[in-house]
Each structure stands twice: as C-alpha cells, then as structure tokens.
Design a protein around this motif. Structure first.
Motif, short mmCIF file in Angstrom:
data_model
loop_
_atom_site.label_atom_id
_atom_site.label_comp_id
_atom_site.label_asym_id
_atom_site.label_seq_id
_atom_site.Cartn_x
_atom_site.Cartn_y
_atom_site.Cartn_z
N GLY A 45 0.82 -1.21 0.00
CA GLY A 45 0.00 0.00 0.00
C GLY A 45 0.85 1.25 0.00
N ALA A 46 1.91 1.26 0.80
CA ALA A 46 2.81 2.41 0.84
C ALA A 46 3.50 2.61 -0.51
CB ALA A 46 3.85 2.22 1.95
N ALA A 47 3.90 1.52 -1.14
CA ALA A 47 4.55 1.63 -2.45
C ALA A 47 3.59 2.15 -3.51
CB ALA A 47 5.11 0.26 -2.87
N ILE A 48 2.35 1.69 -3.46
CA ILE A 48 1.35 2.17 -4.42
C ILE A 48 1.12 3.66 -4.25
CG2 ILE A 48 -1.10 2.06 -5.01
CD1 ILE A 48 -0.89 -0.99 -4.44
N VAL A 49 0.96 4.10 -3.01
CA VAL A 49 0.77 5.53 -2.75
C VAL A 49 1.98 6.32 -3.21
CG1 VAL A 49 0.56 7.26 -0.92
CG2 VAL A 49 -0.84 5.21 -0.85
N PHE A 50 3.16 5.85 -2.88
CA PHE A 50 4.38 6.57 -3.22
C PHE A 50 4.53 6.73 -4.74
CE2 PHE A 50 8.97 7.24 -3.54
CZ PHE A 50 9.13 8.24 -2.58
N PHE A 51 4.31 5.64 -5.48
CA PHE A 51 4.47 5.72 -6.93
C PHE A 51 3.30 6.43 -7.62
CE2 PHE A 51 7.50 2.24 -6.12
CZ PHE A 51 8.61 2.87 -6.64
N ALA A 52 2.15 6.43 -6.98
CA ALA A 52 1.00 7.15 -7.54
C ALA A 52 1.24 8.67 -7.49
CB ALA A 52 -0.27 6.80 -6.79
N LEU A 68 0.49 16.37 -1.24
CA LEU A 68 1.08 15.20 -1.88
C LEU A 68 2.42 14.84 -1.25
CD1 LEU A 68 0.16 15.87 -5.60
CD2 LEU A 68 -0.96 14.35 -3.98
N ARG A 69 3.20 15.84 -0.89
CA ARG A 69 4.47 15.54 -0.22
C ARG A 69 4.24 14.94 1.16
NH1 ARG A 69 9.80 18.75 -1.45
NH2 ARG A 69 9.77 18.43 -3.68
N PHE A 70 3.19 15.40 1.82
CA PHE A 70 2.85 14.82 3.12
C PHE A 70 2.46 13.35 2.95
CE2 PHE A 70 0.28 14.00 6.87
CZ PHE A 70 1.07 14.55 7.86
N LEU A 71 1.65 13.06 1.95
CA LEU A 71 1.28 11.65 1.69
C LEU A 71 2.50 10.81 1.34
CD1 LEU A 71 -2.00 12.04 -0.39
CD2 LEU A 71 -1.76 11.14 1.92
N ALA A 72 3.40 11.37 0.55
CA ALA A 72 4.62 10.64 0.21
C ALA A 72 5.45 10.38 1.46
CB ALA A 72 5.43 11.42 -0.83
N GLY A 73 5.51 11.33 2.37
CA GLY A 73 6.23 11.14 3.61
C GLY A 73 5.61 10.06 4.48
N MET A 74 4.28 10.03 4.50
CA MET A 74 3.60 8.97 5.25
C MET A 74 3.91 7.61 4.65
SD MET A 74 -0.05 10.82 5.98
CE MET A 74 -0.85 9.32 6.48
N ALA A 75 3.87 7.51 3.34
CA ALA A 75 4.18 6.25 2.68
C ALA A 75 5.64 5.86 2.93
CB ALA A 75 3.91 6.35 1.19
N GLY A 76 6.52 6.84 2.90
CA GLY A 76 7.93 6.56 3.18
C GLY A 76 8.17 6.11 4.60
N ALA A 77 7.43 6.68 5.55
CA ALA A 77 7.60 6.30 6.95
C ALA A 77 7.13 4.88 7.20
CB ALA A 77 6.84 7.27 7.84
N VAL A 78 6.06 4.49 6.55
CA VAL A 78 5.54 3.13 6.76
C VAL A 78 6.51 2.10 6.24
CG1 VAL A 78 3.70 1.56 6.04
CG2 VAL A 78 3.13 3.85 6.84
N SER A 79 7.23 2.42 5.18
CA SER A 79 8.16 1.44 4.60
C SER A 79 9.43 1.28 5.42
CB SER A 79 8.52 1.84 3.18
OG SER A 79 9.26 3.03 3.16
N TRP A 80 9.67 2.16 6.38
CA TRP A 80 10.85 2.02 7.23
C TRP A 80 10.59 0.96 8.23
CZ3 TRP A 80 12.37 7.76 8.34
CH2 TRP A 80 13.04 8.27 7.23
#
Length: 80
Positions: A45-52, A68-80
C-alpha cells in the motif's frame, strides 16, 4: 520546479519540509498499522501511494504539493 514558477524560497522550503514532517507524524503509528494489516499489505500500500504521487512533478499548485508531499512522507515512513 517551484522556483521556476516564481514561488518564494520560504514556501519552497516549507514544501520540502512536508516529507520529514509526515515521517514524524506517522512514525509512531506505523508499527500499529503494520500489525493490523500485516507487513506485506502495508508495504505494498505504501509503495502504491508513493508511486502514484510520481506525477506531482507536473503540478504547479504549491498547495497541492504540500498535501502530496505529506502523503509521500507517510508512505515513506511506513516502509521504514
């Protein structure tokens, strides 16, 4: 990109700070999200959001960039 469109450097700096701000906001909740949904679905889910969010480059509205940058940051944080 934003500088080419004539946006103020302060606005550009705040925009750039949205990714780490999102990491700080979601970091405490990421383990609970992964436990609830499972590690693989959470990462997918994080990867889909990040690439979307890749088409962000073509948007010129800085207020949309903030979200959008905030959403990308959330997706990046989940992948850590």
């Amino acid at each position: 990109m934003l500088e080419r469109h004539g946006f103020d450097k302060v606005l550009i700096g705040l925009n750039a700070a949205m990714f780490p701000f999102a990491v700080l906001c979601i970091g405490a909740f990421a383990p609970a999200i992964a436990r609830r949904f499972g590690a693989l679905p959470t990462l997918l889910g994080a990867a889909i959001v990040f690439f979307a969010l890749a088409p962000t480059y073509y948007l010129t509205n800085p207020w949309i960039w903030f979200g959008l940058r905030f959403l990308a940051g959330m997706a990046g944080a989940v992948s850590w």
